[in-house]
Enzyme design. Structure first.
Site, PDB file in Angstrom:
ATOM      1  N   HIS A   1       0.865  -1.185   0.000  1.00 11.80           N
ATOM      2  CA  HIS A   1       0.000   0.000   0.000  1.00 11.80           C
ATOM      3  C   HIS A   1       0.901   1.235   0.000  1.00 11.80           C
ATOM      4  CE1 HIS A   1      -4.047   1.730   1.597  1.00 11.80           C
ATOM      5  NE2 HIS A   1      -3.358   2.673   0.995  1.00 11.80           N
TER       6      HIS A   1
ATOM      7  N   HIS B   1      -8.401  -5.572   7.035  1.00 12.03           N
ATOM      8  CA  HIS B   1      -8.189  -4.547   8.053  1.00 12.03           C
ATOM      9  C   HIS B   1      -8.506  -5.071   9.444  1.00 12.03           C
ATOM     10  CE1 HIS B   1      -6.999  -0.593   9.272  1.00 12.03           C
ATOM     11  NE2 HIS B   1      -6.719  -0.346   8.019  1.00 12.03           N
TER      12      HIS B   1
ATOM     13  N   HIS C   1      -0.882  -5.645   9.975  1.00 17.69           N
ATOM     14  CA  HIS C   1      -0.473  -5.204  11.303  1.00 17.69           C
ATOM     15  C   HIS C   1      -0.365  -6.343  12.329  1.00 17.69           C
ATOM     16  CE1 HIS C   1       0.041  -2.131  14.400  1.00 17.69           C
ATOM     17  NE2 HIS C   1      -0.758  -2.874  15.155  1.00 17.69           N
TER      18      HIS C   1
ATOM     19  N   ARG D   1       1.760   4.853   0.005  1.00 15.53           N
ATOM     20  CA  ARG D   1       1.044   6.118   0.253  1.00 15.53           C
ATOM     21  C   ARG D   1       1.775   7.212  -0.516  1.00 15.53           C
ATOM     22  NH1 ARG D   1      -3.422   5.123   4.026  1.00 15.53           N
ATOM     23  NH2 ARG D   1      -2.925   3.048   4.768  1.00 15.53           N
TER      24      ARG D   1
ATOM     25  N   GLU E   1      -2.645  -1.651  -3.193  1.00 22.25           N
ATOM     26  CA  GLU E   1      -3.796  -0.878  -2.717  1.00 22.25           C
ATOM     27  C   GLU E   1      -3.464   0.613  -2.726  1.00 22.25           C
ATOM     28  OE1 GLU E   1      -4.834  -3.693   1.113  1.00 22.25           O
ATOM     29  OE2 GLU E   1      -3.755  -1.845   1.419  1.00 22.25           O
TER      30      GLU E   1
HETATM   31  N1  PXP Z   1      -6.852  -3.536   3.395  1.00 25.46           N
HETATM   32  C1  PXP Z   1      -6.619  -2.219   3.233  1.00 25.46           C
HETATM   33  C2  PXP Z   1      -7.376  -1.496   2.171  1.00 25.46           C
HETATM   34  C3  PXP Z   1      -5.672  -1.538   4.016  1.00 25.46           C
HETATM   35  O1  PXP Z   1      -5.466  -0.230   3.844  1.00 25.46           O
HETATM   36  C4  PXP Z   1      -4.953  -2.263   4.992  1.00 25.46           C
HETATM   37  C5  PXP Z   1      -3.909  -1.554   5.805  1.00 25.46           C
HETATM   38  O2  PXP Z   1      -2.913  -1.062   4.981  1.00 25.46           O
HETATM   39  C6  PXP Z   1      -5.223  -3.635   5.135  1.00 25.46           C
HETATM   40  C7  PXP Z   1      -6.185  -4.242   4.338  1.00 25.46           C
HETATM   41  C8  PXP Z   1      -4.525  -4.467   6.158  1.00 25.46           C
HETATM   42  O3  PXP Z   1      -4.904  -4.039   7.437  1.00 25.46           O
HETATM   43  P1  PXP Z   1      -4.100  -4.511   8.717  1.00 25.46           P
HETATM   44  O4  PXP Z   1      -2.727  -3.943   8.609  1.00 25.46           O
HETATM   45  O5  PXP Z   1      -4.884  -3.956   9.864  1.00 25.46           O
HETATM   46  O6  PXP Z   1      -4.092  -6.016   8.716  1.00 25.46           O
END
Ligand code: PXP
Length: 244
Positions: free
Chosen positions: A43, A190, A214, A45, A70
């Site tokens: 991801h 997430h 995470h 940014r 993402e």
């Molecule tokens: N999906 C999306 C769209 C996210 O932005 C994130 C975090 O970057 C995740 C999944 C993964 O989330 P987590 O790090 O809480 O497992």
């Protein structure tokens, strides 16, 4: 089987804290696959505070499993993904300064914007997924936009899970049924962790992919990456294995 895509942003965050190459992100991407994960999620940014744009190119060139990128489809992001051509792009409405993604798209308000981005991606063969709150009313607009999948934003599920599992999963079940009706496949992500992941998959068996960062990376501090990935895979697929 539900695919596990490991989000490597936290590894990049740790590396960036010192500016060198420890931990080695590319080696970890290779190891994550070797330990059984079926994909890698990145991801980037706009400020590149976790994954850099260069990381995306480097990882794309060495991994053999699925790459999911993402992000918010601002011009810089679109240029990157149209150049890299990953397996999947997940469109996320994250603002520049958000600590992490904190909501799905309003697919009704942003229908034209998303339709344009999805078409650009699909034209060159990239699978598209739209990050979505558990709101069944938004699903038909995702189908009209032309995306292949939704990614259910599981932050609220995870928050509610400790208090009332059934209440927290209900809107997701309804949204998933609606997605089925519109022939959209379902990803989820997430705040998923070893505690809540089995329940999510038991209740929504048509999830095809989960993206986890995470908690998985945090668990690996205690258990090591190999054991952690295997534990997640076991939890993710325990119902599948039993039922088959
Ligand atoms: N999906 C999306 C769209 C996210 O932005 C994130 C975090 O970057 C995740 C999944 C993964 O989330 P987590 O790090 O809480 O497992």
């Amino acid at each position: 089987m539900v695919k596990l895509s490991v989000n490597l942003n936290k590894i990049a965050t740790l590396r960036n804290a010192r500016g060198g190459n420890i931990p080695n992100l590319l080696q970890i991407a290779i190891d994550v696959q070797k330990f059984g994960a079926q994909g890698i999620t990145l991801h980037p940014r706009p400020d590149e505070r976790h994954i850099t744009y260069k990381d995306v190119y480097d990882i794309h060139s060495i991994i053999t499993t699925e790459l999911n990128i993402e992000g918010n489809p601002i011009d810089k992001f679109m240029k990157l993904v149209l150049d890299v051509v990953p397996d999947q792009v997940t469109l996320v409405p994250d603002s520049i300064n958000a600590i992490t993604s904190n909501s799905g798209w309003n697919t009704i308000r942003y229908k034209n914007f998303l339709t344009e981005k999805v078409h650009q991606l699909k034209n060159i063969g990239i699978r598209t997924s739209i990050f979505l709150d558990p709101n069944p009313k938004l699903v038909s607009s995702v189908a009209k936009i032309g995306a292949d999948r939704i990614e259910l934003y599981t932050g609220p599920f995870s928050l509610g899970y400790a208090n009332n599992k059934l209440n927290s999963i209900n809107p997701y079940i309804i949204t998933a049924k609606e997605a089925n009706k519109h022939h959209l496949l379902i990803n989820a992500g997430h705040d998923l962790n070893l505690e809540n992941i089995s329940f999510l998959i038991k209740k929504i068996p048509n999830i095809v992919e989960v993206s986890i960062g995470h908690s998985l990376i945090s668990d690996s501090i205690y258990m090591g990456l190999e054991k952690t990935i295997q534990m997640y895979l076991k939890k993710i697929n325990q119902f599948y294995i039993k039922d088959n």
